[in-house]
Design a protein around this motif. Structure first.
Motif, PDB file in Angstrom:
ATOM      1  N   GLU A 226      49.991  43.110  42.612  1.00 31.96           N
ATOM      2  CA  GLU A 226      48.843  43.513  43.417  1.00 31.96           C
ATOM      3  C   GLU A 226      49.359  44.338  44.587  1.00 31.96           C
ATOM      4  O   GLU A 226      50.303  43.939  45.263  1.00 31.96           O
ATOM      5  CB  GLU A 226      48.084  42.281  43.948  1.00 31.96           C
TER       6      GLU A 226
ATOM      7  N   ASN B  90      42.851  46.687  45.522  1.00 32.52           N
ATOM      8  CA  ASN B  90      41.638  46.113  46.113  1.00 32.52           C
ATOM      9  C   ASN B  90      40.662  47.210  46.514  1.00 32.52           C
ATOM     10  O   ASN B  90      41.044  48.209  47.122  1.00 32.52           O
ATOM     11  CB  ASN B  90      41.997  45.300  47.367  1.00 32.52           C
TER      12      ASN B  90
ATOM     13  N   GLU C  70      40.232  45.413  41.835  1.00 34.83           N
ATOM     14  CA  GLU C  70      39.750  44.106  42.287  1.00 34.83           C
ATOM     15  C   GLU C  70      38.550  44.302  43.216  1.00 34.83           C
ATOM     16  O   GLU C  70      38.639  45.010  44.206  1.00 34.83           O
ATOM     17  CB  GLU C  70      40.858  43.340  43.030  1.00 34.83           C
TER      18      GLU C  70
ATOM     19  N   ASP D  84      37.541  39.213  42.465  1.00 36.37           N
ATOM     20  CA  ASP D  84      38.438  38.593  43.444  1.00 36.37           C
ATOM     21  C   ASP D  84      37.714  37.517  44.246  1.00 36.37           C
ATOM     22  O   ASP D  84      36.491  37.546  44.363  1.00 36.37           O
ATOM     23  CB  ASP D  84      38.928  39.702  44.389  1.00 36.37           C
TER      24      ASP D  84
ATOM     25  N   LYS E 117      39.790  36.000  39.647  1.00 37.43           N
ATOM     26  CA  LYS E 117      40.849  35.459  40.502  1.00 37.43           C
ATOM     27  C   LYS E 117      40.269  34.313  41.310  1.00 37.43           C
ATOM     28  O   LYS E 117      39.367  34.510  42.132  1.00 37.43           O
ATOM     29  CB  LYS E 117      41.382  36.528  41.462  1.00 37.43           C
TER      30      LYS E 117
HETATM   31 CA    CA Z   1      42.847  40.942  45.936  1.00 39.01          CA
END
Ligand code: CA
Ligand code: C2E
Ligand code: CA
Ligand code: CA
Length: 279
Positions: A58, A117, A149, A179, A200
């Motif tokens: 990530e 993200n 995400e 997320d 997640k």
């Molecule tokens: Ca994240």
């Protein structure tokens, strides 16, 4: 008394001004940070649960401020969103993450995916689809190597609009990860309609994870839900051996956390994960 009140007021006013001044300064600095190349991406490895193999990373944003030092995203993303600066910053993040992962692919790690993200502001930006397409093309990076995400609350804020955007993104062949899952208000019906590939589980549920705890039944339920929707389940914030062992028992697909690897500068990443693999 009156004088205390007055003093209190003045004190309050002075600190408010200091904060407002401080904020203005940060906004000015934020405007210059891109051209001054002060942003960096750190990468946190993500591990396949059954065999501990690295499946990707990530990308997490850092701001190397010339006088304030390293600033964490939680301390400037909200301001960047408020000022709209998150759009050009987010463009840089996406480009840089693809550029770096392209290098790692070329070094023999073609199976790795990079997760980026997206803020709610970027998510509702009309040019997102085009941006993703051109960024992939510019870096000669495969859509299948990118995960975007989006937080559960962003995805569920305007469900019909999200479905349109996510369908287009999924149509490009990239993966969509939901997320901070468990903190929002997902309706199961909508969750089923979202073209997501991954959930997640929010760090808050992992923190107190131990056999028999309340959080362990929530995590078990999220994993069962994800299974039934054919989603890849990732736990974030794994810090202890106990949490790791228990997530293995619960059947979580992948894990991320300080126990296995912190977010790292790209030049440290390879050494660190080789050490982790030997451990
Ligand atoms: Ca994240
Ligand atoms: P997030 O997406 O939920 O990212 C996970 C956060 O948990 C990261 O914090 C990561 O460093 C931290 N973390 C990972 N493993 C552990 C662990 O074992 N224990 C603990 N206590 N923490 C762990 P970070 O890097 O400070 O990022 C905070 C948030 O800032 C992210 O939360 C994400 O919402 C946002 N963010 C980061 N990079 C970007 C970006 O490029 N764009 C946007 N829009 N937001 C970003
Ligand atoms: Ca998260
Ligand atoms: Ca978060």
């Amino acid at each position: 008394t009156k004088s205390t009140g007055r003093n209190g007021y003045h004190f309050f006013e002075a600190s408010m001004n200091a904060n407002a001044h401080n904020q203005l300064q940060v906004i000015q600095d934020l405007r210059l940070a891109l051209e001054r190349k002060e942003f960096k991406l750190h990468y946190q490895p993500k591990f396949n649960t059954p065999n501990g193999i690295v499946v990707g990373a990530e990308a997490l944003l850092r701001w190397q401020h010339p006088t304030r030092g390293m600033i964490a995203p939680d301390d400037f993303i909200a301001l960047a969103e408020k000022t709209g600066l998150i759009v050009p910053i987010g463009e840089w993040v996406l480009d840089e993450a693809c550029r770096q992962m392209r290098i790692w692919h070329d070094e023999g790690n073609q199976h790795w995916k990079v997760a980026v993200n997206l803020s709610a502001v970027q998510f509702s930006n009309d040019h997102l689809i085009e941006l993703v397409q051109t960024t992939l093309a510019r870096n000669n990076f495969p859509a299948s190597g990118l995960i975007l995400e989006v937080t559960e609350s962003t995805a569920m804020h305007d469900v019909e609009a999200s479905l349109t955007i996510l369908d287009k993104l999924a149509g490009l062949g990239i993966d969509i990860s939901i997320d901070d899952f468990g903190t929002g208000y997902s309706s199961l019906l909508y969750l089923k309609r979202l073209p997501a590939t991954e959930l997640k589980i929010d760090r808050g549920f992992i923190r107190d994870l131990a056999q028999g705890s309340n959080d362990s039944s929530i995590v078990a339920a999220i994993i069962a839900l994800g299974r039934s929707l054919n989603l890849h389940i990732v736990a974030e914030g794994v810090e202890t051996e106990e949490q790791q062992a228990y997530l293995r028992v619960l059947g979580c697909d992948a894990m991320q956390g300080y126990l296995m690897g912190r977010p790292m500068a790209p030049d440290q990443f390879m050494d660190a994960i080789h050490t982790a693999a030997l451990a």
